[in-house]
Motif scaffolding. Structure first.
Motif, PDB file in Angstrom:
ATOM      1  N   ALA A  69       0.890   7.152   5.303  1.00 38.03           N
ATOM      2  CA  ALA A  69       0.906   6.675   3.917  1.00 38.03           C
ATOM      3  C   ALA A  69       0.989   5.153   3.896  1.00 38.03           C
ATOM      4  CB  ALA A  69       2.100   7.273   3.184  1.00 38.03           C
ATOM      5  N   GLY A  70       0.001   4.515   3.285  1.00 38.34           N
ATOM      6  CA  GLY A  70      -0.051   3.061   3.249  1.00 38.34           C
ATOM      7  C   GLY A  70      -0.759   2.449   4.444  1.00 38.34           C
ATOM      8  N   MET A  71      -1.091   3.260   5.431  1.00 42.58           N
ATOM      9  CA  MET A  71      -1.796   2.786   6.634  1.00 42.58           C
ATOM     10  C   MET A  71      -3.156   3.478   6.759  1.00 42.58           C
ATOM     11  SD  MET A  71       0.022   0.496   8.136  1.00 42.58           S
ATOM     12  CE  MET A  71      -0.840   0.441   9.700  1.00 42.58           C
ATOM     13  N   GLU A  72      -3.703   3.920   5.636  1.00 40.56           N
ATOM     14  CA  GLU A  72      -4.998   4.596   5.647  1.00 40.56           C
ATOM     15  C   GLU A  72      -6.065   3.640   6.173  1.00 40.56           C
ATOM     16  OE1 GLU A  72      -2.961   4.408   2.965  1.00 40.56           O
ATOM     17  OE2 GLU A  72      -2.439   6.478   2.490  1.00 40.56           O
ATOM     18  N   GLN A  73      -7.019   4.173   6.901  1.00 40.63           N
ATOM     19  CA  GLN A  73      -8.080   3.387   7.517  1.00 40.63           C
ATOM     20  C   GLN A  73      -9.386   3.586   6.755  1.00 40.63           C
ATOM     21  OE1 GLN A  73      -7.276   1.373  10.331  1.00 40.63           O
ATOM     22  NE2 GLN A  73      -5.296   2.011   9.498  1.00 40.63           N
ATOM     23  N   PRO A  74     -10.214   2.535   6.642  1.00 44.37           N
ATOM     24  CA  PRO A  74     -11.493   2.673   5.932  1.00 44.37           C
ATOM     25  C   PRO A  74     -12.385   3.770   6.511  1.00 44.37           C
ATOM     26  CG  PRO A  74     -11.044   0.361   6.415  1.00 44.37           C
ATOM     27  CD  PRO A  74      -9.991   1.169   7.106  1.00 44.37           C
ATOM     28  N   ASP A  75     -12.300   3.974   7.822  1.00 44.66           N
ATOM     29  CA  ASP A  75     -13.154   4.995   8.447  1.00 44.66           C
ATOM     30  C   ASP A  75     -12.504   6.375   8.457  1.00 44.66           C
ATOM     31  OD1 ASP A  75     -11.180   4.779  10.387  1.00 44.66           O
ATOM     32  OD2 ASP A  75     -12.554   4.172  11.994  1.00 44.66           O
ATOM     33  N   GLY A  76     -11.301   6.473   7.861  1.00 47.19           N
ATOM     34  CA  GLY A  76     -10.607   7.760   7.794  1.00 47.19           C
ATOM     35  C   GLY A  76      -9.900   8.164   9.067  1.00 47.19           C
ATOM     36  N   SER A  77      -9.913   7.302  10.088  1.00 46.12           N
ATOM     37  CA  SER A  77      -9.263   7.657  11.351  1.00 46.12           C
ATOM     38  C   SER A  77      -7.745   7.692  11.164  1.00 46.12           C
ATOM     39  CB  SER A  77      -9.642   6.668  12.451  1.00 46.12           C
ATOM     40  OG  SER A  77      -9.160   5.377  12.139  1.00 46.12           O
TER      41      SER A  77
ATOM     42  N   PRO B 140       8.678   5.861  12.494  1.00 47.70           N
ATOM     43  CA  PRO B 140       8.729   4.664  13.335  1.00 47.70           C
ATOM     44  C   PRO B 140       7.360   4.015  13.502  1.00 47.70           C
ATOM     45  CG  PRO B 140       9.900   6.493  14.363  1.00 47.70           C
ATOM     46  CD  PRO B 140       9.141   7.050  13.192  1.00 47.70           C
ATOM     47  N   GLY B 141       7.365   2.695  13.590  1.00 50.51           N
ATOM     48  CA  GLY B 141       6.133   1.959  13.818  1.00 50.51           C
ATOM     49  C   GLY B 141       5.228   1.977  12.606  1.00 50.51           C
ATOM     50  N   MET B 142       3.945   1.890  12.860  1.00 51.31           N
ATOM     51  CA  MET B 142       2.954   1.841  11.794  1.00 51.31           C
ATOM     52  C   MET B 142       1.771   2.723  12.182  1.00 51.31           C
ATOM     53  SD  MET B 142       3.317  -2.234  11.128  1.00 51.31           S
ATOM     54  CE  MET B 142       2.177  -2.344   9.785  1.00 51.31           C
ATOM     55  N   PRO B 143       1.943   4.053  12.171  1.00 51.83           N
ATOM     56  CA  PRO B 143       0.870   4.947  12.622  1.00 51.83           C
ATOM     57  C   PRO B 143      -0.393   4.838  11.769  1.00 51.83           C
ATOM     58  CG  PRO B 143       2.910   6.167  12.205  1.00 51.83           C
ATOM     59  CD  PRO B 143       3.115   4.785  11.726  1.00 51.83           C
TER      60      PRO B 143
ATOM     61  N   ALA C 173       0.846  -1.200   0.000  1.00 52.19           N
ATOM     62  CA  ALA C 173       0.000   0.000   0.000  1.00 52.19           C
ATOM     63  C   ALA C 173       0.880   1.249   0.000  1.00 52.19           C
ATOM     64  CB  ALA C 173      -0.941  -0.006   1.200  1.00 52.19           C
ATOM     65  N   TRP C 174       2.002   1.230   0.736  1.00 52.30           N
ATOM     66  CA  TRP C 174       2.933   2.363   0.743  1.00 52.30           C
ATOM     67  C   TRP C 174       3.586   2.515  -0.636  1.00 52.30           C
ATOM     68  CZ3 TRP C 174       8.356   2.805   0.286  1.00 52.30           C
ATOM     69  CH2 TRP C 174       8.850   4.086   0.549  1.00 52.30           C
ATOM     70  N   VAL C 175       3.969   1.403  -1.245  1.00 48.00           N
ATOM     71  CA  VAL C 175       4.550   1.455  -2.594  1.00 48.00           C
ATOM     72  C   VAL C 175       3.544   2.078  -3.565  1.00 48.00           C
ATOM     73  CG1 VAL C 175       5.322   0.037  -4.552  1.00 48.00           C
ATOM     74  CG2 VAL C 175       6.201  -0.433  -2.245  1.00 48.00           C
TER      75      VAL C 175
ATOM     76  N   HIS D 204       6.551   4.156   6.831  1.00 49.44           N
ATOM     77  CA  HIS D 204       5.489   4.789   6.047  1.00 49.44           C
ATOM     78  C   HIS D 204       5.713   6.289   5.852  1.00 49.44           C
ATOM     79  CE1 HIS D 204       2.989   1.191   5.800  1.00 49.44           C
ATOM     80  NE2 HIS D 204       3.606   0.870   6.925  1.00 49.44           N
ATOM     81  N   VAL D 205       6.852   6.642   5.284  1.00 48.57           N
ATOM     82  CA  VAL D 205       7.211   8.037   5.018  1.00 48.57           C
ATOM     83  C   VAL D 205       6.334   8.572   3.881  1.00 48.57           C
ATOM     84  CG1 VAL D 205       9.066   9.596   4.302  1.00 48.57           C
ATOM     85  CG2 VAL D 205       9.593   7.604   5.752  1.00 48.57           C
ATOM     86  N   PRO D 206       5.642   9.692   4.089  1.00 49.66           N
ATOM     87  CA  PRO D 206       4.800  10.253   3.024  1.00 49.66           C
ATOM     88  C   PRO D 206       5.632  10.744   1.832  1.00 49.66           C
ATOM     89  CG  PRO D 206       4.260  11.237   5.155  1.00 49.66           C
ATOM     90  CD  PRO D 206       5.521  10.447   5.333  1.00 49.66           C
ATOM     91  N   ALA D 207       5.051  10.615   0.643  1.00 50.49           N
ATOM     92  CA  ALA D 207       5.732  11.031  -0.589  1.00 50.49           C
ATOM     93  C   ALA D 207       6.144  12.499  -0.538  1.00 50.49           C
ATOM     94  CB  ALA D 207       4.837  10.773  -1.796  1.00 50.49           C
TER      95      ALA D 207
END
Length: 152
Positions: free
Chosen positions: A123-131, A116-119, A45-47, A94-97
């Motif tokens: 980027a690439g960790m987007e949530q379906p509910d937008g949170s 760090p981690g997986m916030p 997803a990040w790629v 997950h560094v943003p472009a």
């Protein structure tokens, strides 16, 4: 009517080749190499996020991501699920472009960037509910030092 000179035609073709959608002019983005553990979906997803931003990615599955991090001097405490290399800089997590683009424009003397981690919401960790949760992109410096590069 006179014919355009060769120099004019060449310049027009060269400028047209560099044109980007939206009217901005720039050279193609450098190639991105991404190491990940096979099966990690958020890495892909990040790629996809990076490719939407114009970066071309080569993805390498590895069983020893720690060795890749060691090779590129990524501190253990900022480790995430994938490590990338672009134009001499390492990108951890997950560094943003837009942060990558800023890094490549500024060219600071640094190892690279890390999220760090997986916030949630990165980027690439987007949530379906937008949170999402707030997070920092860190600039990694020699000797293990780091400083805040951007806040999200």
């Amino acid at each position: 009517m006179t014919q355009p000179s060769r120099r004019y035609v060449f310049a027009t073709i060269a400028v047209g080749a560099l044109a980007r959608p939206g009217g901005a002019f720039s050279a193609p983005e450098p190639r991105l190499t991404v190491w990940r553990t096979a099966g990690c979906g958020c890495c892909l997803a990040w790629v996809a996020h990076m490719e939407r931003a114009g970066y071309r990615a080569r993805v390498i599955d590895t069983e020893d991501l720690a060795a890749v991090r060691t090779r590129y001097r990524v501190p253990d405490d900022v480790a995430a699920c994938h490590t990338a290399l672009i134009d001499g800089y390492v990108l951890e997590g997950h560094v943003p472009a837009e942060d990558v683009r800023s890094l490549l424009l500024q060219r600071p003397p640094a190892i690279g960037l890390a999220v760090p981690g997986m916030p949630r919401g990165a980027a690439g960790m987007e949530q379906p509910d937008g949170s999402r949760e707030g997070y920092f992109t860190l600039l990694l410096l020699d000797g293990g030092a780091r400083r805040t590069f951007s806040r999200h």
